[in-house]
Write a protein that holds these residues in place. Sequence first.
Motif, PDB file in Angstrom:
ATOM      1  N   PHE A   9       0.899  -1.350   0.066  1.00 32.60           N
ATOM      2  CA  PHE A   9      -0.059   0.175   0.052  1.00 32.60           C
ATOM      3  C   PHE A   9       0.727   1.200  -0.109  1.00 32.60           C
TER       4      PHE A   9
ATOM      5  N   ARG B 267       1.910   3.427  -5.650  1.00 32.03           N
ATOM      6  CA  ARG B 267       0.941   3.112  -6.574  1.00 32.03           C
ATOM      7  C   ARG B 267       1.873   3.309  -8.072  1.00 32.03           C
ATOM      8  N   ASN B 268       2.698   1.973  -8.177  1.00 32.83           N
ATOM      9  CA  ASN B 268       3.619   2.220  -9.072  1.00 32.83           C
ATOM     10  C   ASN B 268       3.817   0.862  -9.618  1.00 32.83           C
TER      11      ASN B 268
ATOM     12  N   TYR C  15       5.020  -3.144  -7.913  1.00 34.63           N
ATOM     13  CA  TYR C  15       4.092  -4.256  -7.977  1.00 34.63           C
ATOM     14  C   TYR C  15       5.172  -5.493  -8.624  1.00 34.63           C
TER      15      TYR C  15
ATOM     16  N   GLU D  99      -7.438   2.667 -13.941  1.00 33.99           N
ATOM     17  CA  GLU D  99      -6.411   2.567 -13.340  1.00 33.99           C
ATOM     18  C   GLU D  99      -6.545   2.016 -11.804  1.00 33.99           C
ATOM     19  N   LEU D 100      -7.818   2.617 -11.199  1.00 32.76           N
ATOM     20  CA  LEU D 100      -7.851   2.244  -9.893  1.00 32.76           C
ATOM     21  C   LEU D 100      -8.351   1.018  -9.589  1.00 32.76           C
TER      22      LEU D 100
ATOM     23  N   TYR E 220      -5.290  -1.231  -9.906  1.00 28.82           N
ATOM     24  CA  TYR E 220      -4.534  -1.392  -8.746  1.00 28.82           C
ATOM     25  C   TYR E 220      -5.145  -2.055  -7.730  1.00 28.82           C
ATOM     26  N   MET E 221      -6.515  -1.851  -7.553  1.00 23.78           N
ATOM     27  CA  MET E 221      -7.490  -2.503  -6.543  1.00 23.78           C
ATOM     28  C   MET E 221      -7.105  -3.945  -6.681  1.00 23.78           C
TER      29      MET E 221
ATOM     30  N   ARG F   1      -3.610  -5.374  -5.811  1.00 21.69           N
ATOM     31  CA  ARG F   1      -3.552  -5.451  -4.380  1.00 21.69           C
ATOM     32  C   ARG F   1      -4.225  -6.290  -3.634  1.00 21.69           C
TER      33      ARG F   1
END
Lengths: 280, 266
Positions: free
Chosen positions: B37, B40-41, B45, B107-108, B111-112, B115
Amino acid sequence: MRMIVDHISYTYKENKKPTIQDVSFEIKEKEILTIIGQTGSGKSTLIQQMNGLLRPDTGTIYYHGKDVFDKDYHLRDLRSKVGLVFQYPEYQLFESDVFSDVCFGPKNQGMSKKQAELKAFAALRMVGVPEELFYVSPFELSGGQKRRVAIAGVLAMEPEILILDEPAAGLDPQGRKELLSMLVKLKEEKNMSIVLVSHSMDDVAEYAERVMVLRDGKIAYLDTPKNVFSHKEELEAMGLSVPQITHLMYSVRAAGGMVDVNCHTIAEAKEAILKLYGRG
Amino acid sequence: MLRDITLGQYYQTNSLLHRLDPRVKIMGTLVYIISLFLFRNLFVYLVVLGCLVSMIKLSKVPFSFMVRGLQPVMMILFLTVICNLLFTKGTVVYSVWLITITREGIELAFYMTVRFIMLIIGSTLMTLTTTPTQLTDGLESVLSPLNKIKVPVHEVAMMMSIALRFIPILMEEADKIMKAQLSRGADFETGNIFHRVKGMLPILVPLFISAFKRADDLAMAMDARCYRGGEGRSKMRPLIYKNVDRRAYMVMIIYLIIIVAVGVFV
C-alpha cells in the motif's frame, strides 16, 4: 426377512483402509441381533448404512425386497421404518418440553397433530417416563430419563427395525436392566426386530438370539451366542471377551470341578454346577 | 456431510518457511502488506510479485492452495472492480447510455485488484505455513507490548486457541446431531427459506447446549489445574529466535529498502 444387507463395503474419504468390507447378513422378523466388536471395527458405520445415512461404496441393502439406494426409493420412508438410536441419544433433544420433542418424529412422518400426540404418548409410556414429566423441559431431566425420552422419540415413529448403538452406556445397573427388558418387550409385543450394538458380553449372552462379531470391518462370526462364545480364545485375541459367568466356569474347571465351560448365562451355569454336585 | 469440510489451512510439509518462528512470519506478512500500500507504481508491484513468487516457491506449497484462498473473496473483488469502474470521475474513455468508464476508473480498478489478490495470497501463505497453535503463540508474543496498556493479550490468545481447538469437535458434534435428526425424519433441504431456517432448529439447539456444556466443563478442568491467566505463566515450548529467523528479519529490512527505493526513484 425384513432387511437384507448385500455385500456392502464402505471407505471413509480420509481413510485408505475400508471401514466395512464385504458385509452380508439379514435381519429376521422379531429377533434380537447384537453386534459386538472392538472400537473401530466398523459397528457404528455399519448401522448408519442400515438407516441410509451413509451410502455403501459397493453392495446394497434391501428392505422388504426393495433396494433402498435405488433412485426411486425415498430414504425418509426407510428411516421411518428403521429407527436408529445413536450412542448417547440425549444430545438430540431440542424442544421446549418432553412431549413435543417425542412428537417431532411422527410429525415428520406426516401424521396429524392428534395422531402424533397419540404415538408420543404411547412411546413415552412404553419407555416408562411418568406423566408428570411430559411437560417439563427435557434439559431438566436426569441423564437416565433423558435417554428414555430420546429413545421414545424414535419409538414414536413405530419402526419395524430398531437399531440401538450402546443404549445402556452410562446408565446405572437398574436403568440398564429396565432398558434391556423394555427391548425384549418391544420385540415380543410389537414384533420389532432389534439390532443392538453392545460392549457388555453379559447382556449379549442374556438377550441376543444372534450375535455378529465384527473384526476390521468384516464379519468374524454370525451365530447364536452359545456358538459364538465357545470361541473364547479367538474373541480374546480380538480384544473382546466372554461373559463373566463363563470366566467363572473356566475357573471352576481349573479348580478341578468337571463342569461344562460353555455356559453363558447365570441360569445355564446354575444347572451345570448343580449337576456337578448331583453327581458328586 | 459436514465432516468433509477441512478446517485450518495449514499445509503439512517441511520447508524453510514452515520452520521459521511464527513471529517472523507475522511481522513479515505485516511488512508485505505495508509494502503493497506504500506506492501505486507498476515497478513496485513487479518487485512485490517477484518476492511473492519466490516465497511461494520457498514454501513448497502447491500454487493451487493459494488460489483456493482467493475463491471466497472473488465476489467481493468483482463488486469492487465494478464499482471502481463505474463510479470514478475523470477523463472519459468509453461511454454508453448511463455507463461511463474513465481512465482513472480503469487504473483504480486495476491497482485495487492487484493489491487485493496479492494481499490475500500473501496472508494465505502465512496460514498455510503456520499451524493455528503457532499462530496464536506468535500473536500473543507479538502483541505482548499491549499488556502495558492493560490489554489482556494472553487471555485473548487463549480464547483464540480454545476456539480453534473446538471447531473440529463442534463440527463432529453437528454432524452427529444432524444424523440423529435425519433418522427422526427431519428435513433440511426442502421448503422456503423460513421453513429451512426452522428446520435448522433441531440441530442448532442441541449444538448450543452442548457447546455451553463443554465450555463449562473446560472451565472447571482449567480451574482444577489452577489456571489463573497469563501472569507468571511459562510455556512448554517457548518461542526462541534462531539464526534463520534473524536472517529473515534482515531480508525483510532489505526488501523494505528496495521497495522504497524503487517507489521513490523509478
